[in-house]
Write a protein that holds these residues in place. Structure first.
Motif, PDB file in Angstrom:
ATOM      1  N   GLY A  51      39.767  23.091 -17.295  1.00 53.39           N
ATOM      2  CA  GLY A  51      38.980  21.699 -16.986  1.00 53.39           C
ATOM      3  C   GLY A  51      38.620  21.757 -15.452  1.00 53.39           C
ATOM      4  N   PRO A  52      37.988  20.662 -15.158  1.00 54.47           N
ATOM      5  CA  PRO A  52      38.322  19.443 -15.765  1.00 54.47           C
ATOM      6  C   PRO A  52      37.055  19.375 -16.770  1.00 54.47           C
ATOM      7  CG  PRO A  52      37.304  19.294 -13.578  1.00 54.47           C
ATOM      8  CD  PRO A  52      37.533  20.823 -13.720  1.00 54.47           C
ATOM      9  N   ILE A  53      37.609  18.853 -18.005  1.00 51.68           N
ATOM     10  CA  ILE A  53      36.661  18.467 -18.968  1.00 51.68           C
ATOM     11  C   ILE A  53      35.979  17.083 -18.937  1.00 51.68           C
ATOM     12  CG2 ILE A  53      36.613  18.295 -21.620  1.00 51.68           C
ATOM     13  CD1 ILE A  53      38.996  20.257 -21.695  1.00 51.68           C
ATOM     14  N   ARG A  54      34.615  17.136 -18.909  1.00 51.06           N
ATOM     15  CA  ARG A  54      34.138  15.505 -18.790  1.00 51.06           C
ATOM     16  C   ARG A  54      34.250  14.921 -20.070  1.00 51.06           C
ATOM     17  NH1 ARG A  54      32.871  19.249 -15.233  1.00 51.06           N
ATOM     18  NH2 ARG A  54      32.548  18.647 -13.170  1.00 51.06           N
ATOM     19  N   MET A  55      34.808  13.707 -20.135  1.00 59.50           N
ATOM     20  CA  MET A  55      34.728  13.205 -21.410  1.00 59.50           C
ATOM     21  C   MET A  55      33.705  11.893 -21.294  1.00 59.50           C
ATOM     22  SD  MET A  55      37.238  14.407 -23.008  1.00 59.50           S
ATOM     23  CE  MET A  55      37.557  13.457 -24.335  1.00 59.50           C
ATOM     24  N   PRO A  56      33.134  11.419 -22.634  1.00 57.66           N
ATOM     25  CA  PRO A  56      32.130  10.275 -22.195  1.00 57.66           C
ATOM     26  C   PRO A  56      32.390   9.158 -21.589  1.00 57.66           C
ATOM     27  CG  PRO A  56      32.539  11.229 -24.572  1.00 57.66           C
ATOM     28  CD  PRO A  56      33.437  11.766 -23.856  1.00 57.66           C
ATOM     29  N   THR A  57      31.476   8.691 -20.662  1.00 59.58           N
ATOM     30  CA  THR A  57      31.516   7.501 -19.932  1.00 59.58           C
ATOM     31  C   THR A  57      31.497   6.229 -20.897  1.00 59.58           C
ATOM     32  OG1 THR A  57      30.485   8.747 -18.117  1.00 59.58           O
ATOM     33  CG2 THR A  57      30.646   6.294 -18.008  1.00 59.58           C
ATOM     34  N   ARG A  58      32.389   5.584 -20.738  1.00 55.54           N
ATOM     35  CA  ARG A  58      32.578   4.174 -21.150  1.00 55.54           C
ATOM     36  C   ARG A  58      31.950   3.027 -20.695  1.00 55.54           C
ATOM     37  NH1 ARG A  58      38.031   2.365 -22.588  1.00 55.54           N
ATOM     38  NH2 ARG A  58      37.110   0.576 -23.523  1.00 55.54           N
ATOM     39  N   VAL A  59      30.928   2.491 -21.245  1.00 55.51           N
ATOM     40  CA  VAL A  59      30.255   1.352 -20.465  1.00 55.51           C
ATOM     41  C   VAL A  59      30.389   0.170 -21.113  1.00 55.51           C
ATOM     42  CG1 VAL A  59      27.846   0.664 -19.882  1.00 55.51           C
ATOM     43  CG2 VAL A  59      28.035   3.037 -20.115  1.00 55.51           C
ATOM     44  N   LEU A  60      31.185  -0.811 -20.242  1.00 54.36           N
ATOM     45  CA  LEU A  60      31.393  -2.172 -20.577  1.00 54.36           C
ATOM     46  C   LEU A  60      30.376  -3.101 -20.151  1.00 54.36           C
ATOM     47  CD1 LEU A  60      35.310  -1.859 -19.859  1.00 54.36           C
ATOM     48  CD2 LEU A  60      34.371  -1.414 -22.044  1.00 54.36           C
ATOM     49  N   MET A  81      30.263  -2.183 -16.421  1.00 52.25           N
ATOM     50  CA  MET A  81      30.970  -1.476 -15.505  1.00 52.25           C
ATOM     51  C   MET A  81      31.267  -0.019 -16.339  1.00 52.25           C
ATOM     52  SD  MET A  81      35.329  -2.149 -14.506  1.00 52.25           S
ATOM     53  CE  MET A  81      35.646  -2.551 -16.141  1.00 52.25           C
ATOM     54  N   ARG A  82      30.870   0.975 -15.421  1.00 55.97           N
ATOM     55  CA  ARG A  82      31.158   2.357 -16.100  1.00 55.97           C
ATOM     56  C   ARG A  82      32.504   2.958 -15.664  1.00 55.97           C
ATOM     57  NH1 ARG A  82      26.355   4.750 -17.267  1.00 55.97           N
ATOM     58  NH2 ARG A  82      24.304   3.529 -17.158  1.00 55.97           N
ATOM     59  N   ILE A  83      33.356   3.576 -16.813  1.00 54.47           N
ATOM     60  CA  ILE A  83      34.640   4.023 -16.586  1.00 54.47           C
ATOM     61  C   ILE A  83      34.676   5.635 -17.013  1.00 54.47           C
ATOM     62  CG2 ILE A  83      37.075   4.057 -17.507  1.00 54.47           C
ATOM     63  CD1 ILE A  83      36.614   1.053 -18.024  1.00 54.47           C
ATOM     64  N   HIS A  84      34.532   6.387 -15.900  1.00 58.91           N
ATOM     65  CA  HIS A  84      34.484   7.834 -16.141  1.00 58.91           C
ATOM     66  C   HIS A  84      35.983   8.421 -16.355  1.00 58.91           C
ATOM     67  CE1 HIS A  84      30.630   7.486 -14.443  1.00 58.91           C
ATOM     68  NE2 HIS A  84      31.048   6.499 -13.745  1.00 58.91           N
ATOM     69  N   LYS A  85      36.136   9.663 -17.133  1.00 55.63           N
ATOM     70  CA  LYS A  85      37.239  10.075 -17.570  1.00 55.63           C
ATOM     71  C   LYS A  85      37.287  11.761 -17.504  1.00 55.63           C
ATOM     72  CE  LYS A  85      40.691  10.038 -21.156  1.00 55.63           C
ATOM     73  NZ  LYS A  85      41.311   9.364 -22.213  1.00 55.63           N
ATOM     74  N   ARG A  86      38.114  12.350 -16.879  1.00 62.84           N
ATOM     75  CA  ARG A  86      38.379  13.764 -17.093  1.00 62.84           C
ATOM     76  C   ARG A  86      39.755  14.148 -17.409  1.00 62.84           C
ATOM     77  NH1 ARG A  86      33.894  12.602 -15.641  1.00 62.84           N
ATOM     78  NH2 ARG A  86      32.570  13.320 -14.011  1.00 62.84           N
ATOM     79  N   VAL A  87      39.698  15.302 -18.218  1.00 62.78           N
ATOM     80  CA  VAL A  87      40.943  15.834 -18.534  1.00 62.78           C
ATOM     81  C   VAL A  87      41.299  17.158 -18.379  1.00 62.78           C
ATOM     82  CG1 VAL A  87      42.222  16.518 -20.979  1.00 62.78           C
ATOM     83  CG2 VAL A  87      40.510  14.457 -20.979  1.00 62.78           C
TER      84      VAL A  87
END
Length: 116
Positions: A51-60, A81-87
Motif C-alpha cells: 500500500g497505500p492502496i487508493r480507494m475510490p473517493t466518496r462524494v457526498l 464533501m469529498r471523503i478520501h480513503k487509503r488502505v
C-alpha cells in the motif's frame, strides 16, 4: 527418546498476523502524510507492507434552495464533501502494529485497524 527431550535455546516462531489499516480523511495532503509515516516506520522495523492502496473517493452532495421564502425564481446551491480513503496491509505482530500506529496522526484523519 528424542521426542521427550526439549530443545534449549530454540525460540518458537512468532505468529505474524495480516493487519489492515484503513485511513479516511477529507484532506488528501494529511492522509498521504499519515500513510507515508506508517510505511516509513514499518520499513524501519523490517515489516512487510503493501500500500497505500487508493480507494475510490466518496462524494457526498447536498442541494439546497437559495431563497428562504420560496418567492421568485427557483435557484439552487450544490455543496459537496469529498471523503478520501487509503488502505495499508502489514504482515506483523499486533505489538509491532500498535508501535507503528502510535506515531502522531494528523487531525481529521481516522484510523481503523483490523486483523484479517
Amino acid at each position: 527418546m528424542d521426542a521427550d527431550k526439549t530443545k534449549i535455546g530454540v525460540e518458537e516462531p512468532v505468529a505474524l498476523n495480516r493487519i489492515r489499516i484503513a485511513l479516511t480523511s477529507k484532506s488528501v495532503k494529511d492522509l498521504e502524510k499519515v500513510a507515508a509515516d506508517f510505511i516509513k516506520s514499518a520499513k524501519k522495523d523490517d515489516i512487510k507492507t503493501k500500500g497505500p492502496i487508493r480507494m475510490p473517493t466518496r462524494v457526498l452532495k447536498v442541494t439546497t434552495r437559495k431563497g428562504p421564502s420560496g418567492q421568485g425564481t427557483n435557484t439552487f446551491d450544490c455543496f459537496e464533501m469529498r471523503i478520501h480513503k487509503r488502505v495499508l496491509y502489514f504482515k506483523a505482530t499486533i505489538a509491532a502494529v500498535s508501535k507503528i500506529t502510535s506515531s502522531n496522526i494528523e487531525p481529521g484523519v481516522e484510523v481503523e485497524v483490523v486483523a484479517c
